[in-house]
Design a protein around this motif. Structure first.
Motif, PDB file in Angstrom:
ATOM      1  N   GLY A 178       0.789  -1.221   0.000  1.00  0.00           N
ATOM      2  CA  GLY A 178       0.000   0.000   0.000  1.00  0.00           C
ATOM      3  C   GLY A 178       0.814   1.261   0.000  1.00  0.00           C
ATOM      4  O   GLY A 178       0.257   2.362  -0.081  1.00  0.00           O
ATOM      5  N   ALA A 202      -5.203   1.417   2.998  1.00  0.00           N
ATOM      6  CA  ALA A 202      -4.045   1.225   3.869  1.00  0.00           C
ATOM      7  C   ALA A 202      -3.933   2.363   4.871  1.00  0.00           C
ATOM      8  O   ALA A 202      -3.665   2.142   6.061  1.00  0.00           O
ATOM      9  CB  ALA A 202      -2.768   1.126   3.031  1.00  0.00           C
ATOM     10  N   TYR A 221      -4.996  -4.703   3.558  1.00  0.00           N
ATOM     11  CA  TYR A 221      -4.056  -3.805   4.231  1.00  0.00           C
ATOM     12  C   TYR A 221      -4.228  -3.817   5.756  1.00  0.00           C
ATOM     13  O   TYR A 221      -3.693  -2.955   6.434  1.00  0.00           O
ATOM     14  CB  TYR A 221      -4.248  -2.384   3.706  1.00  0.00           C
TER      15      TYR A 221
END
Length: 278
Positions: free
Chosen positions: A74, A198, A87
């Motif tokens: 990410g 993320a 993530y």
């Protein structure tokens, strides 16, 4: 936000792509002049990247260590790393475990949110002693970030609900004049490449992270805490107490702030190598 003063890459540092069972990760690597005394894996923090560690890589290699600094899933040049990425912190920890499986036993160093992820990687290891030579938490505290930082992260979470990541850069751009236009352009580009999910999951985790010191204390590997001051992301007193509870070596780096790897790299190199050598 991690801080950078220069993006100049020394000749001794190579840019590579590392293939693992969980995808491909962008990395910098530096090799020692002779047989390596060990391998170190450096994990950056929230909105960070491998470039955060450029001031450390040549010195750590000269001290005899093979060093690998990554972009997490990410982040910047790693991007999603694989198809159908997740993530969540647990998944990022699994990425670190996959990198260790590729690199062999490593001295693991996690900066800020990278410390949170690295701690999870150690705790989730089937055999920590066989996977990790040591763990160093760099400017990371025992649990959630300080209230002032939690408030900033809540504001970011609100903004991410309605605003594309690149459009938030004017509100995050460093205001002081000590950063070159080249570095500002890099920081803007790096920020724009962050996966929104993320950022969201990292912010939420830093707001709610529990204290896992008791579990970490029994992991069986050498532990250290290196902490630059002054610092307000995690208070210094919390980091010092965490180190005491862990039975970990504690090193304060005055003047290092939240990014001693950038502002006091020689002190960080000394703290890391003296710990690893011991």
């Amino acid at each position: 936000m991690s801080q950078i003063l220069s993006i100049a890459r020394p000749d001794s540092v190579r840019s590579v792509r590392l293939d693992t069972g969980r995808g491909t990760f962008a990395a910098f690597t530096a090799a020692p002049p002779a047989v390596a005394r060990g391998t170190a894996l450096l994990v950056p923090g929230f909105n960070g990247s491998k470039e955060d560690f450029l001031p450390l890589l040549p010195g750590l290699a000269e001290a005899g260590y093979r060093v690998v600094a990554i972009d997490q899933r990410g982040q910047y040049e790693t991007g999603p790393a694989s198809e159908d990425p997740s993530y969540a912190p647990e998944d990022l920890a699994s990425d670190v475990l996959a990198l260790a499986a590729t690199l062999g036993p490593v001295h693991l160093v996690g900066h800020s949110y990278g410390g949170l992820v690295s701690r999870l990687a150690v705790l989730n290891s089937v055999s920590p002693v066989e996977t990790w030579s040591s763990l160093t938490l760099l400017n990371f505290g025992p649990a959630a970030v300080a209230e002032s930082t939690r408030e900033r992260l809540r504001l970011l979470l609100d903004a991410l609900r309605t605003t594309p990541v690149p459009d938030l850069w004017p509100f995050l751009r460093p205001e002081d004049g000590g950063v070159s236009e080249e570095v500002l352009a890099f920081l803007s580009d790096r920020w724009a490449r962050n996966a929104p999910e993320a950022l969201r999951l990292a912010a939420e985790q830093m707001i709610t992270e529990p204290d896992r010191s008791e579990a970490l204390r029994g992991c069986g590997i050498p532990l250290s805490v290196v902490f630059g001051t002054p610092e307000d992301t995690w208070p210094e007193r919390e980091a010092a107490l965490m180190a005491r509870e862990l039975g970990a070596r504690y090193t304060e780096i005055m003047g290092g702030g939240h990014s001693p790897n950038v502002y006091e790299p020689e002190a960080v190199i000394e703290a890391l190598t003296s710990f690893w050598n011991a």
